[in-house]
Design a protein around this motif. Structure first.
Motif, PDB file in Angstrom:
ATOM      1  N   TYR A   1       0.836  -1.192   0.000  1.00  0.00           N
ATOM      2  CA  TYR A   1       0.000   0.000   0.000  1.00  0.00           C
ATOM      3  C   TYR A   1       0.874   1.246   0.000  1.00  0.00           C
ATOM      4  CZ  TYR A   1      -3.527  -3.345   1.637  1.00  0.00           C
ATOM      5  OH  TYR A   1      -4.363  -4.415   1.758  1.00  0.00           O
ATOM      6  N   GLU A   2       0.292   2.349  -0.471  1.00  0.00           N
ATOM      7  CA  GLU A   2       1.010   3.623  -0.466  1.00  0.00           C
ATOM      8  C   GLU A   2       0.086   4.711   0.061  1.00  0.00           C
ATOM      9  OE1 GLU A   2       3.149   6.597  -3.685  1.00  0.00           O
ATOM     10  OE2 GLU A   2       3.430   4.416  -3.888  1.00  0.00           O
ATOM     11  N   LEU A   3       0.561   5.484   1.027  1.00  0.00           N
ATOM     12  CA  LEU A   3      -0.237   6.530   1.678  1.00  0.00           C
ATOM     13  C   LEU A   3       0.308   7.897   1.303  1.00  0.00           C
ATOM     14  CD1 LEU A   3      -1.465   6.462   5.352  1.00  0.00           C
ATOM     15  CD2 LEU A   3      -0.483   8.526   4.410  1.00  0.00           C
ATOM     16  N   ASP A   4      -0.579   8.769   0.820  1.00  0.00           N
ATOM     17  CA  ASP A   4      -0.222  10.150   0.500  1.00  0.00           C
ATOM     18  C   ASP A   4      -0.402  10.975   1.774  1.00  0.00           C
ATOM     19  OD1 ASP A   4       0.038  12.746  -0.357  1.00  0.00           O
ATOM     20  OD2 ASP A   4      -1.390  12.586  -2.011  1.00  0.00           O
ATOM     21  N   GLY A   5       0.702  11.370   2.407  1.00  0.00           N
ATOM     22  CA  GLY A   5       0.632  12.048   3.691  1.00  0.00           C
ATOM     23  C   GLY A   5       0.720  13.558   3.637  1.00  0.00           C
ATOM     24  N   ARG A   6       0.589  14.156   2.464  1.00  0.00           N
ATOM     25  CA  ARG A   6       0.799  15.601   2.330  1.00  0.00           C
ATOM     26  C   ARG A   6      -0.212  16.429   3.106  1.00  0.00           C
ATOM     27  NH1 ARG A   6       0.215  16.580  -3.779  1.00  0.00           N
ATOM     28  NH2 ARG A   6      -1.261  14.837  -3.499  1.00  0.00           N
ATOM     29  N   HIS A   7      -1.419  15.908   3.289  1.00  0.00           N
ATOM     30  CA  HIS A   7      -2.495  16.721   3.860  1.00  0.00           C
ATOM     31  C   HIS A   7      -2.880  16.298   5.277  1.00  0.00           C
ATOM     32  CE1 HIS A   7      -2.890  18.227  -0.214  1.00  0.00           C
ATOM     33  NE2 HIS A   7      -3.041  16.991  -0.648  1.00  0.00           N
ATOM     34  N   ILE A   8      -2.051  15.495   5.925  1.00  0.00           N
ATOM     35  CA  ILE A   8      -2.406  14.998   7.259  1.00  0.00           C
ATOM     36  C   ILE A   8      -1.988  16.037   8.298  1.00  0.00           C
ATOM     37  CG2 ILE A   8      -2.184  13.114   8.908  1.00  0.00           C
ATOM     38  CD1 ILE A   8      -1.598  11.245   6.646  1.00  0.00           C
ATOM     39  N   THR A   9      -2.860  17.031   8.462  1.00  0.00           N
ATOM     40  CA  THR A   9      -2.595  18.109   9.423  1.00  0.00           C
ATOM     41  C   THR A   9      -3.533  18.051  10.623  1.00  0.00           C
ATOM     42  OG1 THR A   9      -4.056  19.547   8.139  1.00  0.00           O
ATOM     43  CG2 THR A   9      -1.700  19.651   7.649  1.00  0.00           C
ATOM     44  N   ASP A  10      -4.417  17.059  10.650  1.00  0.00           N
ATOM     45  CA  ASP A  10      -5.317  16.890  11.784  1.00  0.00           C
ATOM     46  C   ASP A  10      -5.748  15.424  11.831  1.00  0.00           C
ATOM     47  OD1 ASP A  10      -7.257  16.734   9.713  1.00  0.00           O
ATOM     48  OD2 ASP A  10      -7.709  18.860   9.920  1.00  0.00           O
TER      49      ASP A  10
ATOM     50  N   ARG B   1       3.780  13.696  11.548  1.00  0.00           N
ATOM     51  CA  ARG B   1       4.604  13.734  12.768  1.00  0.00           C
ATOM     52  C   ARG B   1       4.562  15.124  13.400  1.00  0.00           C
ATOM     53  NH1 ARG B   1       8.804  10.452  14.239  1.00  0.00           N
ATOM     54  NH2 ARG B   1       9.089   9.672  12.105  1.00  0.00           N
ATOM     55  N   GLU B   2       4.589  16.161  12.579  1.00  0.00           N
ATOM     56  CA  GLU B   2       4.565  17.523  13.094  1.00  0.00           C
ATOM     57  C   GLU B   2       3.238  17.858  13.774  1.00  0.00           C
ATOM     58  OE1 GLU B   2       4.543  22.137  11.368  1.00  0.00           O
ATOM     59  OE2 GLU B   2       5.088  20.462  10.054  1.00  0.00           O
ATOM     60  N   HIS B   3       2.132  17.423  13.193  1.00  0.00           N
ATOM     61  CA  HIS B   3       0.816  17.855  13.667  1.00  0.00           C
ATOM     62  C   HIS B   3       0.176  16.905  14.678  1.00  0.00           C
ATOM     63  CE1 HIS B   3       1.119  20.349   9.978  1.00  0.00           C
ATOM     64  NE2 HIS B   3       0.381  21.190  10.666  1.00  0.00           N
ATOM     65  N   LEU B   4       0.633  15.653  14.733  1.00  0.00           N
ATOM     66  CA  LEU B   4      -0.076  14.668  15.556  1.00  0.00           C
ATOM     67  C   LEU B   4       0.779  14.029  16.638  1.00  0.00           C
ATOM     68  CD1 LEU B   4      -2.075  12.867  12.716  1.00  0.00           C
ATOM     69  CD2 LEU B   4      -2.836  14.735  14.191  1.00  0.00           C
ATOM     70  N   SER B   5       2.002  14.496  16.807  1.00  0.00           N
ATOM     71  CA  SER B   5       2.857  13.873  17.820  1.00  0.00           C
ATOM     72  C   SER B   5       2.448  14.235  19.237  1.00  0.00           C
ATOM     73  CB  SER B   5       4.326  14.254  17.589  1.00  0.00           C
ATOM     74  OG  SER B   5       4.824  13.619  16.434  1.00  0.00           O
ATOM     75  N   TYR B   6       1.697  15.335  19.401  1.00  0.00           N
ATOM     76  CA  TYR B   6       1.254  15.717  20.748  1.00  0.00           C
ATOM     77  C   TYR B   6      -0.274  15.706  20.776  1.00  0.00           C
ATOM     78  CZ  TYR B   6       0.728  18.144  25.185  1.00  0.00           C
ATOM     79  OH  TYR B   6       0.387  18.465  26.483  1.00  0.00           O
ATOM     80  N   ALA B   7      -0.829  14.819  21.598  1.00  0.00           N
ATOM     81  CA  ALA B   7      -2.272  14.725  21.776  1.00  0.00           C
ATOM     82  C   ALA B   7      -2.565  14.517  23.256  1.00  0.00           C
ATOM     83  CB  ALA B   7      -2.841  13.581  20.938  1.00  0.00           C
ATOM     84  N   LEU B   8      -3.827  14.634  23.629  1.00  0.00           N
ATOM     85  CA  LEU B   8      -4.240  14.515  25.023  1.00  0.00           C
ATOM     86  C   LEU B   8      -5.341  13.471  25.150  1.00  0.00           C
ATOM     87  CD1 LEU B   8      -4.463  18.335  25.860  1.00  0.00           C
ATOM     88  CD2 LEU B   8      -2.679  16.758  26.653  1.00  0.00           C
TER      89      LEU B   8
ATOM     90  N   ALA C   1       2.884   8.169  16.856  1.00  0.00           N
ATOM     91  CA  ALA C   1       3.580   6.945  17.258  1.00  0.00           C
ATOM     92  C   ALA C   1       2.592   5.834  17.585  1.00  0.00           C
ATOM     93  CB  ALA C   1       4.468   7.231  18.472  1.00  0.00           C
ATOM     94  N   ALA C   2       1.447   6.189  18.188  1.00  0.00           N
ATOM     95  CA  ALA C   2       0.450   5.183  18.542  1.00  0.00           C
ATOM     96  C   ALA C   2      -0.129   4.520  17.292  1.00  0.00           C
ATOM     97  CB  ALA C   2      -0.657   5.817  19.377  1.00  0.00           C
ATOM     98  N   VAL C   3      -0.327   5.301  16.227  1.00  0.00           N
ATOM     99  CA  VAL C   3      -0.834   4.737  14.981  1.00  0.00           C
ATOM    100  C   VAL C   3       0.203   3.805  14.355  1.00  0.00           C
ATOM    101  CG1 VAL C   3      -1.465   5.313  12.601  1.00  0.00           C
ATOM    102  CG2 VAL C   3      -2.469   6.578  14.505  1.00  0.00           C
ATOM    103  N   LEU C   4       1.455   4.229  14.362  1.00  0.00           N
ATOM    104  CA  LEU C   4       2.517   3.357  13.827  1.00  0.00           C
ATOM    105  C   LEU C   4       2.596   2.047  14.615  1.00  0.00           C
ATOM    106  CD1 LEU C   4       5.408   5.906  13.139  1.00  0.00           C
ATOM    107  CD2 LEU C   4       3.869   4.836  11.473  1.00  0.00           C
ATOM    108  N   GLU C   5       2.445   2.127  15.918  1.00  0.00           N
ATOM    109  CA  GLU C   5       2.483   0.922  16.751  1.00  0.00           C
ATOM    110  C   GLU C   5       1.299   0.009  16.436  1.00  0.00           C
ATOM    111  OE1 GLU C   5       2.500  -0.339  21.501  1.00  0.00           O
ATOM    112  OE2 GLU C   5       2.600   1.779  20.914  1.00  0.00           O
ATOM    113  N   ALA C   6       0.107   0.598  16.273  1.00  0.00           N
ATOM    114  CA  ALA C   6      -1.072  -0.202  15.953  1.00  0.00           C
ATOM    115  C   ALA C   6      -0.915  -0.896  14.602  1.00  0.00           C
ATOM    116  CB  ALA C   6      -2.320   0.681  15.961  1.00  0.00           C
ATOM    117  N   LEU C   7      -0.382  -0.168  13.611  1.00  0.00           N
ATOM    118  CA  LEU C   7      -0.175  -0.756  12.293  1.00  0.00           C
ATOM    119  C   LEU C   7       0.821  -1.920  12.365  1.00  0.00           C
ATOM    120  CD1 LEU C   7      -0.010   2.487  10.117  1.00  0.00           C
ATOM    121  CD2 LEU C   7      -1.861   0.805  10.141  1.00  0.00           C
ATOM    122  N   ALA C   8       1.893  -1.718  13.109  1.00  0.00           N
ATOM    123  CA  ALA C   8       2.896  -2.777  13.242  1.00  0.00           C
ATOM    124  C   ALA C   8       2.308  -4.013  13.913  1.00  0.00           C
ATOM    125  CB  ALA C   8       4.097  -2.255  14.028  1.00  0.00           C
TER     126      ALA C   8
END
Length: 365
Positions: free
Chosen positions: A271-280, A331-338, A349-356
């Motif tokens: 699969y290939e993911l276009d990440g250009r617009h992942i700002t939220d 990584r810039e927009h989603l690395s800090y959440a509450l 990081a949580a999404v990467l862990e779930a995918l793995a």
């Protein structure tokens, strides 16, 4: 009875809306136009006394889910959905905050201090709060224009008693211009009026009580109109939307996906993911859904749903690979959440862990 409705549908043109009784599945009728589908649901309003904002301030649209966290750690946080700020109350140190209320809400009688965040940043705090009761408003009816009745509904209308006109729970099934089932909306179908329709012989305008119907928010109407024309045929059709409307787009993606069967690709697919617009966060799951299932595709909307998709019938079979292009944007927009109670975590990081853990070997590019 159903065949009669389908004959009417052919005679009077394509029927976008089908009113179906939920318990036994019989069709009350079909039509091409509904009034009252879009509108505003009753909103809860809080006055936050002694409001102290964080540096970022509070925008007019605060967030899709805003959490109120009591200073008393024995109490759980609660939230407002689709929250808006009405600004400071003139002549006071209060902020007015409105939204769709969490069914749990604050503990009865609790008025203590709370901190407020939108899932990604702290917005401020107050020393005390109260909920402002709004005057009751009579909801507008739902009107199905040019409605082709089933025999069962025809008999109920002829009988005309209160019991006969209470059709109980029904689903308003909604199809796009290509005939595909897009979504549905549940309502308690109580007939309040009906009359002959100008849209054709033997058609009626059927009026239903809107008191137990949740309308689609008015801001989402352009999104719905786009989807009613048919599903998108290219990825990133949502990219120009703001966060609120990306969320509305994702709602339709999810609802449509839950009504469709998916053919899982064989293991080893790339699969290939276009990440250009992942700002939220909505963009994260929209892009991931399109990477796995193509334009308008679904593959989760939160970490729990992502886990379900990785282990369920949503077009994916482990193991597989994913090339995540322009990953630095997410990584810039989603690395800090509450979390709801305000604890920080790294969503990226949580999404990467779930995918793995779900058997997806991710390469960041």
């Amino acid at each position: 009875m159903i065949s009669a409705v389908h004959e009417d549908e052919k005679e009077h043109g394509s029927a976008r809306y089908t009113l179906t009784e939920t318990e036994h599945g019989h069709v009350w009728g079909v039509c091409a136009e509904v009034e009252g589908l879009f509108g505003e649901s009753p909103r809860a309003t809080y006055e936050l006394f002694g409001w102290v904002p964080e540096e970022s301030g509070v925008p007019a649209w605060v967030g899709s889910r805003v959490w109120l966290v009591p200073d008393d750690e024995t109490l759980d946080a609660w939230h407002l959905e689709d929250a808006e700020s009405m600004g400071p109350l003139p002549g006071t140190d209060s902020l007015l905050l409105t939204g769709l209320a969490d069914y749990e809400g604050p503990p009865e009688g609790h008025r203590g201090s709370v901190r407020v965040h939108d899932g990604h940043r702290w917005l401020g705090s107050c020393r005390e709060f109260t909920r402002i009761l709004s005057p009751e408003q009579v909801p507008p009816p739902i009107v199905l224009r040019g409605f082709a009745r089933s025999d069962q509904l025809r008999a109920a209308l002829m009988k005309g008693t209160r019991r006969a006109l209470d059709l109980e729970e029904a689903a308003l099934e909604i199809r796009d211009d290509r005939g595909g089932l897009l979504t549905d909306r549940l309502l308690w179908a109580t007939v309040s009026d009906w009359r002959p329709s100008s849209r054709g012989t033997d058609l009626i305008d059927l009026e239903l009580d809107g008191g137990r119907f949740t309308p689609v928010p008015a801001y989402a109407r352009p999104i719905w109109e786009r989807w009613l024309a048919g599903p998108p045929d290219a990825v990133n059709a949502w990219a120009g939307l703001d966060t609120r409307r990306r969320g509305a787009w994702h709602d339709l993606v999810r609802e449509r996906a839950c009504r469709r069967s998916h053919h899982d690709r064989p293991a080893g697919h790339a699969y290939e993911l276009d990440g250009r617009h992942i700002t939220d966060e909505p963009a994260l799951y929209l892009a991931l859904g399109e990477a796995v299932n193509g334009p308008g595709g679904y593959f989760g909307g939160c970490l729990a749903a992502l886990d379900d998709c990785l282990h369920g019938a949503f077009g994916y079979t482990a193991p597989a690979t994913l090339l995540w292009r322009d990953a630095a944007t997410a990584r810039e927009h989603l690395s800090y959440a509450l979390t709801p109670d305000g604890r920080p975590y790294d969503l990226f990081a949580a999404v990467l862990e779930a995918l793995a853990e779900g058997g997806m070997d991710v390469t960041l590019a």
